[in-house]
Scaffold this active site. Structure first.
Site, PDB file in Angstrom:
ATOM      1  N   GLU A   8       0.815  -1.226   0.000  1.00  0.00           N
ATOM      2  CA  GLU A   8       0.000   0.000   0.000  1.00  0.00           C
ATOM      3  C   GLU A   8       0.846   1.272   0.000  1.00  0.00           C
ATOM      4  O   GLU A   8       0.602   2.196   0.776  1.00  0.00           O
ATOM      5  CB  GLU A   8      -1.003  -0.034   1.176  1.00  0.00           C
ATOM      6  CG  GLU A   8      -1.970  -1.209   1.027  1.00  0.00           C
ATOM      7  CD  GLU A   8      -2.978  -1.384   2.162  1.00  0.00           C
ATOM      8  OE1 GLU A   8      -2.882  -0.660   3.162  1.00  0.00           O
ATOM      9  OE2 GLU A   8      -3.844  -2.264   2.032  1.00  0.00           O
ATOM     10  N   GLU A  49      -6.527  -9.754  -3.162  1.00  0.00           N
ATOM     11  CA  GLU A  49      -7.301  -9.827  -1.911  1.00  0.00           C
ATOM     12  C   GLU A  49      -8.792  -9.654  -2.203  1.00  0.00           C
ATOM     13  O   GLU A  49      -9.465  -8.822  -1.597  1.00  0.00           O
ATOM     14  CB  GLU A  49      -6.845  -8.732  -0.928  1.00  0.00           C
ATOM     15  CG  GLU A  49      -5.346  -8.727  -0.656  1.00  0.00           C
ATOM     16  CD  GLU A  49      -4.913  -7.694   0.392  1.00  0.00           C
ATOM     17  OE1 GLU A  49      -5.782  -7.060   1.017  1.00  0.00           O
ATOM     18  OE2 GLU A  49      -3.697  -7.539   0.582  1.00  0.00           O
TER      19      GLU A  49
END
Ligand SMILES: *[C@@H]1O[C@H](CO)[C@@H](O)[C@H](O)[C@H]1NC(C)=O
Ligand SMILES: *[C@@H]1O[C@H](CO)[C@@H](O)[C@H](O)[C@H]1NC(C)=O
Ligand SMILES: *[C@@H]1O[C@H](CO)[C@@H](O)[C@H](O)[C@H]1NC(C)=O
Length: 573
Positions: free
Chosen positions: A341, A447
């Site tokens: 991220e 994910e």
């Protein structure tokens, strides 16, 4: 007369067929070009999409001055000057049809500097929908690709908008409608092309003579397309969990158990007992593991003891962490989420005062683990066009920054897209994959989940997302994030607490079965050859023939390169 009638009939049939099956156009560009490309689908339902007829078909918002200009090479484009923010472009009113996907593309430029430009729709039901974003520059043209889905029929509007005060230049706009059936057809055709090969096998007897009319029984031992799920530590203690997980998936990410805050919660007290055991379990079942993650770049995921470190102390702690986890699992994991991220987060960049720390960390991980693929891993890039932090053009810029850092040219980089969805904008998903595909790197959905807040639509949306991933030629793997805990899952559960499938789990099983579908038997022709249309994977072929004492078994891995060769199934005495 008769001939003419037949001609007309054929012609109209042909036109009907053309309308039914406009192929989806994956064209995308991440370059800023001196001239824009032509509009895709010749503009689709956009009138005068390249502004060759002035502003015909286009409208100018109140308070905006607009006109058509021409570049030195003669290319025409529209430019619009707004008095105050937000800046608006010229716009069109359109008729939209219910239950229709609209694929959008356009080329944009701004009068000075750079600006984040959004494509905005006002849908027939009045709702504003962000259909895509790009960082537009001055002096060259950037592509925006996206789209939206209309759920009612009627008039819609479509325009571009930027936050600051800047002239918005527009060219080569396209909006192409696709029925849901057409859209699914594209995905299925594309999946067939990307995931299957036509393979010739040749059965030969002990004397080398081709065996005509041999019977070949075909068994898929392991699918080639990696499909996985998040694994949680509870799997170590619950046999039903182990059985449920390992009978379905070929790849896993550990939800938390490899993260820094899991392995070194207390400074200098490293404990790998749990991830080691999970890795052993995965290995026992031939499940590949993605290393998740080396570092996590967001502020709110740092441990209490990491937060107060000075830059030098932080650098030393990071070095220790990197060496420790990467050395331990090098060669045992297939991938690393290296600086998780790092579009939404910049904890390490800020704390170390080193804007290029991500690029350095990727390099260091590669020096220890030469086999793993190194992922960026980010949320919202596919999920929501309105997140200006992680839009595809910023993802591309960050990846280019990592790739162009001195010494990083040979890194095995890859695009990780978390894919935590609520209501997916499916045309935007496909368009964004097209844009990221221009990086020429593997893409994984890492994910995938769909929020239960979508209620009765959760399963349908999950199916849409998984099919988009599987059907996109540049997606090379999918991992879901149905991380199971006794007291509930992270967001989405595939099973109940006793590992009985919920509807979402049934859907996943349905897709797994569908994606394994292959002919189960074949008979060789007079030359001993059978031509098989096979989904990629590891196969066993069992050959029986009257001239053989007993059936013989051969194994073969079928992948994209398999169709080029004839594969001999040589039978020994
Ligand atoms: C989808 O493909 C099938 C055959 O592959 C075809 O019969 C059907 O007309 C197509 N549907 C649309 C809407 O294009
Ligand atoms: C993270 O924290 C730093 C200060 O330590 C701050 O400057 C930055 O804005 C924060 N980032 C986010 C995304 O909240
Ligand atoms: C990385 O960033 C630092 C500043 O933090 C700078 O001194 C260095 O030159 C940069 N290295 C490269 C290769 O860009």
């Amino acid at each position: 007369m008769g001939k003419l009638l037949i001609f007309l009939l054929c012609n109209s049939l042909f036109e009907g067929w053309m309308v039914m099956s406009v192929p989806y156009d994956h064209t995308a560009s991440i370059e800023c070009l001196s001239s824009p490309m032509n509009s895709l689908y010749k503009g689709g339902i956009i009138q005068n999409s390249e502004f060759n007829s002035g502003l015909m078909g286009w409208l100018v918002p109140v308070g905006v001055q607009a006109g058509v200009s021409s570049s030195p090479s003669g290319n025409k484009y529209a430019s619009a000057k707004s008095k105050g923010p937000p800046s608006r472009s010229v716009y069109q009113k359109l008729q939209m049809q219910t239950n229709t996907h609209y694929a959008l593309s356009a080329w944009l430029q701004v009068s000075s500097g750079t600006a984040e430009v959004k494509a905005m729709f006002q849908a027939p039901n009045g709702a504003y929908i962000i259909g895509g974003t790009t960082v537009a520059k001055s002096g060259c043209w950037s592509m925006l690709k996206g789209g939206m889905t209309a759920y009612s029929s009627g008039q819609a509007e479509f325009f571009f908008e930027a936050d600051g005060v800047v002239d918005i230049l527009v060219d080569s706009v396209s909006l192409q409608p696709f029925s849901f059936a057409e859209w699914k057809n594209h995905s299925r055709l594309s999946a067939d092309k990307a995931r299957k090969s036509t393979v010739k096998v040749l059965a030969r007897g002990p004397d080398g003579v081709p065996l005509a009319k041999a019977n070949v029984r075909i068994e898929l031992l392991r699918p080639g397309f990696p499909l996985g799920n998040a694994m949680t530590k509870e799997i170590l203690d619950i046999p039903a969990y182990e059985k449920w997980f390992t009978s379905r998936f070929t790849v896993a990410s550990f939800e938390n158990e490899m993260k820094w805050y899991y392995t070194e919660w207390k400074r200098d007290h490293e404990d790998y007992t749990v991830p080691d055991a999970m890795l052993r379990l995965a290995q026992k079942h031939n499940i590949k593991v993605r290393g998740h993650n080396v570092f996590w770049d967001t502020n709110n995921t740092q441990m209490g003891w990491v937060n107060p470190l000075s830059p030098d102390q932080l650098r030393a702690a990071m070095q220790k962490r990197l060496n420790s986890v990467v050395t331990r699992y090098a060669g045992k994991v297939i991938a690393w989420d290296v600086m998780n991220e790092n579009l939404h987060g910049e904890f390490y960049e800020t704390r170390l005062g080193t804007p290029n720390v991500s690029a350095q960390i990727y390099q260091q991980v590669a020096q220890i683990d030469r086999t793993a693929t190194l992922f960026m891993n980010e949320f919202s890039t596919l999920e929501w066009a309105g997140d200006m932090t992680s839009m595809s053009s910023k993802y591309v810029r960050k990846m280019e920054e990592i790739r162009s850092y001195p010494g990083n040219a040979g890194l095995k980089l890859a695009v990780g897209l978390e894919s935590h969805f609520s209501t997916p904008n499916i045309p935007y998903v496909r368009a964004t994959l097209d844009m990221l595909a221009q990086l020429k790197l593997p893409i994984w959905l890492t994910e995938v989940d769909v929020s239960p807040k979508t209620g009765p639509y959760q399963v349908e949306y999950l199916e849409d997302v998984l099919r988009e991933g599987y059907g996109h030629p540049n997606v090379e793997g999918i991992v879901m994030w149905a991380a199971w805990h006794k007291h509930g899952c992270y967001v989405m559960c595939l099973t109940d607490k006793d590992f009985n499938n919920l509807p979402a789990g049934n859907l996943v099983d349905k897709l797994i079965a569908e994606w394994k579908t292959h002919p189960e038997a074949a008979t060789t022709d007079a030359n001993g050859v059978a031509e098989l249309d096979l989904v990629h994977g590891d196969y066993s072929f069992t050959v029986t023939h009257p001239s053989l004492h007993s059936p013989t078994v051969h194994t073969l891995t079928v992948d994209a390169s398999s169709s080029a060769l004839e594969h001999a199934l040589d039978i020994q005495d």
